[in-house]
Design an enzyme around this catalytic site. Sequence first.
Site, PDB file in Angstrom:
ATOM      1  N   LYS A   1      31.096 -47.273 -11.942  1.00 25.95           N
ATOM      2  CA  LYS A   1      30.114 -46.200 -11.760  1.00 25.95           C
ATOM      3  C   LYS A   1      29.271 -46.052 -13.026  1.00 25.95           C
ATOM      4  O   LYS A   1      29.617 -46.568 -14.093  1.00 25.95           O
ATOM      5  CB  LYS A   1      30.830 -44.887 -11.441  1.00 25.95           C
ATOM      6  CG  LYS A   1      31.793 -44.411 -12.510  1.00 25.95           C
ATOM      7  CD  LYS A   1      32.540 -43.169 -12.075  1.00 25.95           C
ATOM      8  CE  LYS A   1      33.507 -42.709 -13.170  1.00 25.95           C
ATOM      9  NZ  LYS A   1      34.211 -41.469 -12.793  1.00 25.95           N
TER      10      LYS A   1
ATOM     11  N   TYR B   1      10.270 -37.560 -40.158  1.00 25.57           N
ATOM     12  CA  TYR B   1       9.682 -36.308 -39.693  1.00 25.57           C
ATOM     13  C   TYR B   1      10.321 -35.092 -40.373  1.00 25.57           C
ATOM     14  O   TYR B   1      11.522 -35.074 -40.645  1.00 25.57           O
ATOM     15  CB  TYR B   1       9.868 -36.175 -38.176  1.00 25.57           C
ATOM     16  CG  TYR B   1       8.964 -37.064 -37.358  1.00 25.57           C
ATOM     17  CD1 TYR B   1       7.578 -36.952 -37.428  1.00 25.57           C
ATOM     18  CD2 TYR B   1       9.505 -38.010 -36.486  1.00 25.57           C
ATOM     19  CE1 TYR B   1       6.759 -37.782 -36.663  1.00 25.57           C
ATOM     20  CE2 TYR B   1       8.698 -38.824 -35.716  1.00 25.57           C
ATOM     21  CZ  TYR B   1       7.318 -38.711 -35.810  1.00 25.57           C
ATOM     22  OH  TYR B   1       6.507 -39.513 -35.052  1.00 25.57           O
TER      23      TYR B   1
END
Length: 815
Positions: free
Chosen positions: A483, A709
């Site tokens: 999955k 940043y």
Amino acid sequence: MNYSVNQIAEITNAKIAGDGSLIIKNIAFDSRIIYSTKNTAFIAINTQKNSGEKFIEAAIDRGIEIIISEHHQPNYENITWIIVENSVEFLQKLAKYHYENSHIKSIGITGSNGKTILKEWLYQCLWNEFPTVKSPKSFNSQIGLPLSLLQINFSHKLGIFEVGISKPDEMEKLENIFHPQIGLLTHIGTAHLANFASEEDLINEKIKLFKNSEVIIYNGDNLLVDKKIKTLYSSKKLISYGFKENNHVNFKINIPKEDNVVVKYFDEEISFPVHQRDEATLTNALALVTVLKELEIDNKNIIEKINALKAVEMRLEAIEGIKNNIVINDSFNLDLDSLKTALQFLNEYNKPKKSLVLTDIVGVNSNSKELYEEVSELVNEQKFDSVFLIGNEISKFSELFKSKTFTFINTQELIDSKHLTEIENQIILLKGARKFEIERLKDILELRKHDTVLEVNLNAILHNINFHKSLLKPKTKMMAMVKANAYGLGSYEISEFLQHHHIDYLGVAFVDEGVELRKKGITVPIVVMNPEQHSYETVIAYNLEPEIYSFRVLELFYEAVQKSGYDKKYPIHIKLETGMHRLGFKDFELDELIQVLNNKNLKVQSIFSHLSSSDLPDEKEFTLHQLEIFNKNSNYLIENLGYSPIRHILNSSGITNYTDYQYDMVRMGIGMLGESPNSEIQKQLHSVVSFKTVISQISLVENGESVGYSRRFKTDHPTRIATIPVGYADGIPRLIGNQVGNVGINKTLAPIVGNICMDMMMINIDHIPNAKEGDSVTVFNAKPTLKDFAGYCNTITYEILTSISPRVKRIYVKD
């Protein structure tokens, strides 16, 4: 090997049913990877864990006409049988006869580490001195060694064979089959030590191989090894190598960083360059020199051979290609053994069309016509749609290849032709000698060009599955959970591999995942763990098997079965609630459930539940309580259904911690990927996933300057900063920036500095002076490990893997 069926029966005291005049040149033991059926027999090997006889039909379907088996199955027409008492002993007896009648000089290599590297290095150095045969891959076990020995033919003068053992009393059997004139003992490490009472017992077992050797070459840095060999084999010629001065072969002085290394061989000195200077490589170099000297190779020739050594690449990689192709890249080396290995790997994929790029075989002392006749026979049996031959030599024999065949002088000529970029929906095998640089074709054919890759080692997955299987009863089935895109690794690629290796069930979370697998050719039973209401018709249309956890789901699904016109009992899987309080039928609902099931055209394929805390020792009491509830309630269901569905409750940690509760099947998830909460189990597992990128740029940032940043990181001295092309869009969480997390560069941890960007992040490499642009960077694998990385992120390994972006290129590797 070249014997008639009659000769083999006489050698091994076997019985024959069929044509005794048929010739056997090869023996195949795995029906899935039969690459040639001409003069090939299939041996059905029976072990405590499995019976090869259940794969006889598959071998015959592939075209095999000779079967070696402990039992005769007369219902197959035109098949010749060699009937043996014990399949493994038959193989060993035949190999012993073949080896002892070959009259070759032999080198036997054993130890814990370095066997395969030294075998390949020796072969590179010696093939042009003597016609040489070697073990393919790492064939060194009770089965692998005999298969290796059976490759000897009349032209060979030298054989180089690995010999491996994992538990007591194995080496005596192998030495009875194979007794090398030159014995080589590599480093003794911790591999398989768990199966022995002590390191001394492990050493005693390993050195049994040298019982009849004339010369023993061994790593004398281990004082216990040195003592044991000198005590037991004092009458033989003994040569020790290693870093310590007491060895006959060692380094004259401390290893310099730039200059040549100087090896002292008794009273001689040999100087040569070594590009990798880690301890393992240098130790292997000493062993190599020692063996070459023993074979009377002169010093000048030894230096030339060492300078010409190529990296030993023992892997194939599969990548997603353009136009829905799969590209198998095996552009590292080319000889007959590695070609056979590549063709075996190719057979693990079920795409109906396939193409081959094949170059000249370089550096083989043999008649070209005979060589390429054998190559073409192997290739023709694969029924390629197209074959592209590169090189002057192989192009001369293009008429031997039955597929649509194109010839080119060099790789650039093939690139310019544009033929490869026109291929669609195929599997393309790139197989070539290194000098042709056909890895350039991979760059053209691959779908994603991102330098950041997730590398998945398929053989490591198989090892981890087999380790867990070793804890189980032979008949216990296994479901693999694939999955969430197989935990982020690639649902189809992992499922294809598992199907090839006979997994019993696959488990997905949602119907769409199962449908995608069915569309790509996966035929193994697939359980859908969370089938949504609107998907029931699709479940039935694609032969998927739903988890049923409530009366609402049961009724709705049964309505869909009736509407579909399905005329058999449809398989379903009943989930019981045992304490996790997520999904499942509860105790008080069982009587009604039995009544409903007995009145519907449904078949309960399995009854199962889920353990919430099998990985936590402190929750053992609760886990045992869950197991008690499951046992009671599943027994009650079975008694009242009148038949016995499969039962399963153990997940990966449950398999290792609660093995006695394995019932009929277990479910493998994160354990398959090499992760275990049990530290002792973790040592036995192999790492599967490697998340890697490269250094894009290195900058010297002056004192007081900021990085990234928001200026969250400022330097307090001139600092070397590396930028790497991976960021939060690739699955790296921003929370590990600003010196919370690390990556690995040149086996050294380097802190992440500044905020992580969408596509990049910055690393402080002040303490790694040899780092340069283009160097590989490990986000996680060995240093840091996947668990380390999950720790930086304050989460679990599952979340890390499932968060890796689809834009990250997946590469599937077989070592």
